[in-house]
Design a protein around this motif. Structure first.
Motif, PDB file in Angstrom:
ATOM      1  N   GLU A  73      34.992  49.313  44.628  1.00  0.00           N
ATOM      2  CA  GLU A  73      34.519  48.925  43.301  1.00  0.00           C
ATOM      3  C   GLU A  73      34.772  49.993  42.246  1.00  0.00           C
ATOM      4  OE1 GLU A  73      30.435  47.887  43.707  1.00  0.00           O
ATOM      5  OE2 GLU A  73      30.852  46.228  45.059  1.00  0.00           O
ATOM      6  N   PHE A  74      35.112  51.200  42.630  1.00  0.00           N
ATOM      7  CA  PHE A  74      35.268  52.248  41.631  1.00  0.00           C
ATOM      8  C   PHE A  74      36.632  52.221  40.946  1.00  0.00           C
ATOM      9  CE2 PHE A  74      36.933  54.276  45.397  1.00  0.00           C
ATOM     10  CZ  PHE A  74      37.981  55.038  44.932  1.00  0.00           C
ATOM     11  N   LEU A  75      37.591  51.421  41.433  1.00  0.00           N
ATOM     12  CA  LEU A  75      38.921  51.342  40.840  1.00  0.00           C
ATOM     13  C   LEU A  75      39.004  50.242  39.791  1.00  0.00           C
ATOM     14  CD1 LEU A  75      41.179  51.667  43.999  1.00  0.00           C
ATOM     15  CD2 LEU A  75      40.789  53.398  42.258  1.00  0.00           C
ATOM     16  N   TRP A  76      39.628  50.548  38.672  1.00  0.00           N
ATOM     17  CA  TRP A  76      39.967  49.541  37.674  1.00  0.00           C
ATOM     18  C   TRP A  76      41.287  48.940  38.123  1.00  0.00           C
ATOM     19  CZ3 TRP A  76      36.967  48.461  33.370  1.00  0.00           C
ATOM     20  CH2 TRP A  76      35.905  49.318  33.145  1.00  0.00           C
ATOM     21  N   ARG A  77      41.338  47.618  38.286  1.00  0.00           N
ATOM     22  CA  ARG A  77      42.534  46.959  38.808  1.00  0.00           C
ATOM     23  C   ARG A  77      43.144  46.027  37.768  1.00  0.00           C
ATOM     24  NH1 ARG A  77      42.998  47.359  44.329  1.00  0.00           N
ATOM     25  NH2 ARG A  77      41.222  48.335  45.329  1.00  0.00           N
ATOM     26  N   ALA A  78      44.460  46.049  37.708  1.00  0.00           N
ATOM     27  CA  ALA A  78      45.213  45.134  36.848  1.00  0.00           C
ATOM     28  C   ALA A  78      46.673  45.206  37.283  1.00  0.00           C
ATOM     29  CB  ALA A  78      45.070  45.520  35.384  1.00  0.00           C
ATOM     30  N   GLU A  79      47.481  44.322  36.710  1.00  0.00           N
ATOM     31  CA  GLU A  79      48.899  44.302  37.057  1.00  0.00           C
ATOM     32  C   GLU A  79      49.701  45.303  36.225  1.00  0.00           C
ATOM     33  OE1 GLU A  79      50.190  40.260  36.732  1.00  0.00           O
ATOM     34  OE2 GLU A  79      48.973  39.618  38.433  1.00  0.00           O
ATOM     35  N   GLN A  80      49.210  45.608  35.016  1.00  0.00           N
ATOM     36  CA  GLN A  80      49.935  46.517  34.131  1.00  0.00           C
ATOM     37  C   GLN A  80      48.956  47.498  33.512  1.00  0.00           C
ATOM     38  OE1 GLN A  80      51.772  44.001  31.238  1.00  0.00           O
ATOM     39  NE2 GLN A  80      53.421  43.351  32.620  1.00  0.00           N
ATOM     40  N   ILE A  81      49.478  48.634  33.095  1.00  0.00           N
ATOM     41  CA  ILE A  81      48.638  49.673  32.496  1.00  0.00           C
ATOM     42  C   ILE A  81      47.996  49.183  31.199  1.00  0.00           C
ATOM     43  CG2 ILE A  81      50.532  50.800  31.260  1.00  0.00           C
ATOM     44  CD1 ILE A  81      47.589  52.609  32.926  1.00  0.00           C
ATOM     45  N   GLY A  82      48.695  48.327  30.455  1.00  0.00           N
ATOM     46  CA  GLY A  82      48.135  47.799  29.207  1.00  0.00           C
ATOM     47  C   GLY A  82      46.898  46.947  29.461  1.00  0.00           C
ATOM     48  N   ALA A  83      46.934  46.153  30.517  1.00  0.00           N
ATOM     49  CA  ALA A  83      45.789  45.291  30.842  1.00  0.00           C
ATOM     50  C   ALA A  83      44.589  46.116  31.278  1.00  0.00           C
ATOM     51  CB  ALA A  83      46.178  44.297  31.934  1.00  0.00           C
ATOM     52  N   VAL A  84      44.817  47.130  32.090  1.00  0.00           N
ATOM     53  CA  VAL A  84      43.699  47.954  32.540  1.00  0.00           C
ATOM     54  C   VAL A  84      43.147  48.779  31.376  1.00  0.00           C
ATOM     55  CG1 VAL A  84      44.867  50.048  33.378  1.00  0.00           C
ATOM     56  CG2 VAL A  84      42.868  49.235  34.540  1.00  0.00           C
ATOM     57  N   THR A  85      44.014  49.225  30.478  1.00  0.00           N
ATOM     58  CA  THR A  85      43.566  49.962  29.295  1.00  0.00           C
ATOM     59  C   THR A  85      42.681  49.083  28.420  1.00  0.00           C
ATOM     60  OG1 THR A  85      45.541  51.346  29.321  1.00  0.00           O
ATOM     61  CG2 THR A  85      44.359  51.211  27.243  1.00  0.00           C
ATOM     62  N   ALA A  86      43.080  47.836  28.230  1.00  0.00           N
ATOM     63  CA  ALA A  86      42.274  46.909  27.425  1.00  0.00           C
ATOM     64  C   ALA A  86      40.911  46.670  28.067  1.00  0.00           C
ATOM     65  CB  ALA A  86      43.025  45.595  27.242  1.00  0.00           C
TER      66      ALA A  86
END
Length: 187
Positions: A73-86
């Motif tokens: 649960e401590f990881l921010w997950r997304a397919e792209q860096i832009g999505a995780v940044t948002a």
């Protein structure tokens, strides 16, 4: 006379043998010592390489385990860096609003590496009272996925006719958030 020649020949032979022994000790002995030192240094270097390789293998294995465990649960997950940044910016903005913190800016910084994961990095600038800052920092500290305060600078902000019970602070925080970019499989 023959005896004298024999003694001179024996003496010359002995002198040549002594010179050969001296040459041997003055050249061969240091070469052997140099060779022994070289072999010892080589063995030390090889053991250091083995130790380093074992550490690299262990870290790779830990990284693979971390990447495979999607329940972390401590990881921010997304397919792209832009999505995780948002996602991170949305959570930080909501947390600031919940605590009455006036954000001036959220600036993405260069991505970093912490332990065996990549991390998004941000600089926040804001103004708030001490109790608002405390609530905001608690919410960030206990956020899931994780948000970590890497650096903080606080300055007290004084207005001439300010009679608040809590001091107003100008603050600058640098946050890091461990991320995992999921690979997209083309169909």
């Amino acid at each position: 006379m023959l005896r004298r020649r024999y003694i001179n020949a024996t003496g010359a032979f002995a002198a040549c043998a002594a010179i050969a022994v001296l040459v041997c000790f003055s050249i061969v002995a240091p070469l052997n010592a140099w060779k022994a030192r070289g072999l010892e240094m080589r063995n030390q270097a090889l053991s250091e390489i083995d130790r380093t390789q074992a550490t690299i293998d262990r870290l790779k294995q830990q990284s693979e385990i971390l990447a495979q465990n999607e329940n972390q649960e401590f990881l921010w997950r997304a397919e792209q860096i832009g999505a995780v940044t948002a996602k991170i910016q949305t959570v930080v903005t909501a947390s600031a609003a919940n605590n009455g913190v006036s954000l001036r800016s959220i600036t993405p910084l260069k991505a970093k590496r912490i332990a065996t994961v990549d991390a998004a990095s941000f600089r926040l600038e804001f103004e708030a009272s001490l109790d608002q800052v405390t609530g905001f920092l608690k919410e960030i500290e206990y956020a899931t996925p994780a948000l970590l305060v890497e650096k903080a600078q606080f300055r007290q902000f004084r207005k001439p006719a300010d009679d608040r019970s809590q001091p107003v602070l100008n603050a600058q925080l640098e946050l890091i958030a461990p991320i995992y970019l999921e690979e997209v499989v083309a169909e």
